[in-house]
Design a protein around this motif. Structure first.
Motif, PDB file in Angstrom:
ATOM      1  N   GLU A  67       0.834  -1.202   0.000  1.00 60.33           N
ATOM      2  CA  GLU A  67       0.000   0.000   0.000  1.00 60.33           C
ATOM      3  C   GLU A  67       0.870   1.254   0.000  1.00 60.33           C
ATOM      4  N   GLU A  68       1.996   1.191   0.690  1.00 63.91           N
ATOM      5  CA  GLU A  68       2.891   2.344   0.743  1.00 63.91           C
ATOM      6  C   GLU A  68       3.455   2.658  -0.634  1.00 63.91           C
ATOM      7  N   LEU A 118       0.799   4.250  -2.634  1.00 66.98           N
ATOM      8  CA  LEU A 118       0.577   5.619  -2.179  1.00 66.98           C
ATOM      9  C   LEU A 118       1.558   6.568  -2.858  1.00 66.98           C
ATOM     10  N   LYS A 160      -0.162  11.027   7.196  1.00 69.94           N
ATOM     11  CA  LYS A 160      -0.386  10.218   8.384  1.00 69.94           C
ATOM     12  C   LYS A 160      -0.996   8.893   7.965  1.00 69.94           C
ATOM     13  N   GLU A 161      -0.801   7.912   8.791  1.00 67.29           N
ATOM     14  CA  GLU A 161      -1.426   6.614   8.575  1.00 67.29           C
ATOM     15  C   GLU A 161      -2.387   6.380   9.724  1.00 67.29           C
ATOM     16  N   GLU A 162      -3.605   5.988   9.398  1.00 68.02           N
ATOM     17  CA  GLU A 162      -4.615   5.753  10.421  1.00 68.02           C
ATOM     18  C   GLU A 162      -5.379   4.479  10.077  1.00 68.02           C
ATOM     19  N   THR A 163      -5.798   3.777  11.090  1.00 68.53           N
ATOM     20  CA  THR A 163      -6.629   2.595  10.869  1.00 68.53           C
ATOM     21  C   THR A 163      -8.078   2.982  11.124  1.00 68.53           C
ATOM     22  N   LYS A 191      -6.168   0.213   6.787  1.00 66.49           N
ATOM     23  CA  LYS A 191      -5.146   1.256   6.760  1.00 66.49           C
ATOM     24  C   LYS A 191      -5.558   2.331   5.749  1.00 66.49           C
ATOM     25  N   PHE A 242      -4.306   6.311   4.417  1.00 66.75           N
ATOM     26  CA  PHE A 242      -3.297   7.361   4.459  1.00 66.75           C
ATOM     27  C   PHE A 242      -4.003   8.693   4.300  1.00 66.75           C
TER      28      PHE A 242
END
Length: 127
Positions: free
Chosen positions: A28-29, A32, A51-54, A59, A61
């Motif tokens: 995923e990174e 991104l 930022k990364e948030e769940t 996940k 971004f």
């Protein structure tokens, strides 16, 4: 090296093999950063504004508190509902994450379009 016509054709038309030892390849990174570069957000790469948030186990971004990147392999309506509450300016979702669920994709797209109609400009893209 063989110089026959068959050997030349095989060398020219063979499927190239690229090494995949890079641990970020296919993640995923990696996706991104590709999306950021293609959408012209080079500055985001040089800052700590991502930022990364769940959100509901997925996940997500977030860049500059208004651009959301949902690049996982399994999307749910709950994730997009939560993002809508946050009034984003841009949402980019991965096509693969809809897993062929065209109803979910159409519903999410319609909901973001409704936000646009209520004077909130929201760009929703599927990549």
């Amino acid at each position: 090296m063989e110089k026959s016509k068959e050997a030349l054709e095989e060398a020219l038309f063979a499927t190239p093999v690229f090494p995949t030892s890079n641990p970020i390849h296919g993640t995923e990174e990696a996706m991104l950063f590709e999306v950021l570069l293609k959408s012209g957000i080079e500055q985001a790469l040089a800052t700590k504004e991502i930022k990364e948030e769940t959100i509901f186990g997925q996940k997500v971004f977030i860049a500059y508190d208004s651009a959301y990147y949902v690049l996982g392999k399994s999307h749910t309506a709950e994730v997009f509902d939560e993002i809508m509450k946050r009034k984003p300016s841009l949402v980019i979702a991965r096509e693969l994450g809809f897993s062929g669920n065209d109803v979910l994709k159409a519903n999410v797209h319609a909901q973001f379009r409704q936000m646009k109609d209520s004077n909130k400009e929201v760009r929703f893209l599927v990549v």
